[in-house]
Write an enzyme that holds these catalytic residues in place. Structure first.
Site, PDB file in Angstrom:
ATOM      1  N   GLU A  73       1.449  -6.075 -12.710  1.00  0.00           N
ATOM      2  CA  GLU A  73       0.837  -4.835 -12.224  1.00  0.00           C
ATOM      3  C   GLU A  73       1.578  -3.593 -12.727  1.00  0.00           C
ATOM      4  O   GLU A  73       1.537  -2.539 -12.103  1.00  0.00           O
ATOM      5  CB  GLU A  73       0.780  -4.827 -10.698  1.00  0.00           C
ATOM      6  CG  GLU A  73      -0.008  -5.959 -10.091  1.00  0.00           C
ATOM      7  CD  GLU A  73      -1.508  -5.865 -10.313  1.00  0.00           C
ATOM      8  OE1 GLU A  73      -1.945  -5.121 -11.213  1.00  0.00           O
ATOM      9  OE2 GLU A  73      -2.245  -6.559  -9.582  1.00  0.00           O
ATOM     10  N   TYR A 119       1.188   8.734  13.305  1.00  0.00           N
ATOM     11  CA  TYR A 119       1.995   8.238  12.189  1.00  0.00           C
ATOM     12  C   TYR A 119       1.159   7.822  10.987  1.00  0.00           C
ATOM     13  O   TYR A 119       1.631   7.898   9.855  1.00  0.00           O
ATOM     14  CB  TYR A 119       2.954   7.127  12.654  1.00  0.00           C
ATOM     15  CG  TYR A 119       4.262   7.732  13.071  1.00  0.00           C
ATOM     16  CD1 TYR A 119       4.333   8.520  14.218  1.00  0.00           C
ATOM     17  CD2 TYR A 119       5.394   7.611  12.283  1.00  0.00           C
ATOM     18  CE1 TYR A 119       5.512   9.143  14.573  1.00  0.00           C
ATOM     19  CE2 TYR A 119       6.578   8.233  12.632  1.00  0.00           C
ATOM     20  CZ  TYR A 119       6.632   9.001  13.777  1.00  0.00           C
ATOM     21  OH  TYR A 119       7.795   9.633  14.120  1.00  0.00           O
TER      22      TYR A 119
HETATM   23  P1  13P Z   1       2.953 -10.257  -9.938  1.00  0.00           P
HETATM   24  O1  13P Z   1       3.531 -11.554  -9.480  1.00  0.00           O
HETATM   25  O2  13P Z   1       2.740 -10.203 -11.423  1.00  0.00           O
HETATM   26  O3  13P Z   1       3.787  -9.089  -9.432  1.00  0.00           O
HETATM   27  O4  13P Z   1       1.529 -10.097  -9.282  1.00  0.00           O
HETATM   28  C1  13P Z   1       1.389 -10.276  -7.900  1.00  0.00           C
HETATM   29  C2  13P Z   1       0.304  -9.437  -7.340  1.00  0.00           C
HETATM   30  O5  13P Z   1       0.388  -9.026  -6.196  1.00  0.00           O
HETATM   31  C3  13P Z   1      -0.856  -9.110  -8.170  1.00  0.00           C
HETATM   32  O6  13P Z   1      -1.574  -8.085  -7.596  1.00  0.00           O
END
Ligand code: 13P
Length: 211
Positions: A73, A119
């Site tokens: 990501e 909050y």
């Molecule tokens: P990664 O393991 O590559 O960080 O991906 C996990 C995730 O949450 C994808 O949206």
């Protein structure tokens, strides 16, 4: 905070999120802005079992410099940190209730989480855009995420989960926790007669005082 201390803090906060069920398996990822680049959780890592020395380090151009291979990501985090120069960190989770809202919110519109508590308003703000669905890690999401992040501190990825920024890592984590609780309240109170949200003047007052 020095980089070594930030690495330790990242692992501790990520474990705390994992231990409380805000992420499961290898879901979720976290990035932190440094003076000379970025720290990022490695791809396929469990937020509950991160090693400070294996955290991915990326340069100012987001090229991978050291540590394990970064999260898929990276485009998501780059879009948010580029769009919000004041943000120091980004937390992406698959926390249950915020993800449930991401399955209800209109793609390309705003999620309807009412301002039920102070909050939520203080940590997240007035708007919670929902970016259309993209496959996890799809670089094509970057322009849409960038546009949403310019408008709001936090956003949802449709049918995927929340993405929250903060001035610091602790602020981003606190805001992600607050978003999850606000989403839970919104779902618990959905359709319940007589629910009272904060009014516009109360929201304005919070944002003027704490925003
Ligand atoms: P990664 O393991 O590559 O960080 O991906 C996990 C995730 O949450 C994808 O949206």
């Amino acid at each position: 905070m020095a980089e070594a201390a930030l690495r330790t803090q990242l692992c501790e906060l990520a474990k705390s999120l994992f231990d409380r069920g805000y992420s499961v398996g290898t879901a979720g990822n976290v990035s932190v802005r440094l003076p000379d680049g970025y720290l990022m959780t490695p791809t396929n890592s469990c937020l509950g079992r991160l090693d400070p020395e294996r955290i991915s380090k990326l340069g100012p151009d987001w090229a991978h410099l050291s540590g394990d291979k970064p999260s898929k990501e990276v485009f998501l985090h780059r879009a948010v940190l580029d769009a919000r120069p004041e943000a120091g960190a980004v937390v992406h989770l698959h926390s249950t209730h915020a993800t449930a809202i991401s399955c209800l919110a209109p793609e390309g519109g705003d999620a309807e989480i009412p301002p039920l508590t102070p909050y939520f308003v203080m940590r997240i703000g007035r708007r919670l855009p929902c970016v259309a669905y993209y496959r996890p890690g799809d670089a094509a999401m970057e322009p849409a995420v960038h546009a949403a992040a310019r408008a709001a501190k936090a956003l949802l990825l449709a049918n995927h989960g929340p993405v929250v920024s903060g001035a610091s890592l602790t602020e981003a984590v606190h805001a992600a926790e607050e978003l999850e609780e606000a989403a839970r309240l919104a779902l618990v109170l959905r359709g319940v007669p007589g629910v009272r949200a904060l009014n516009a003047a109360q929201v304005d007052d919070l944002l003027e005082t704490f925003g």
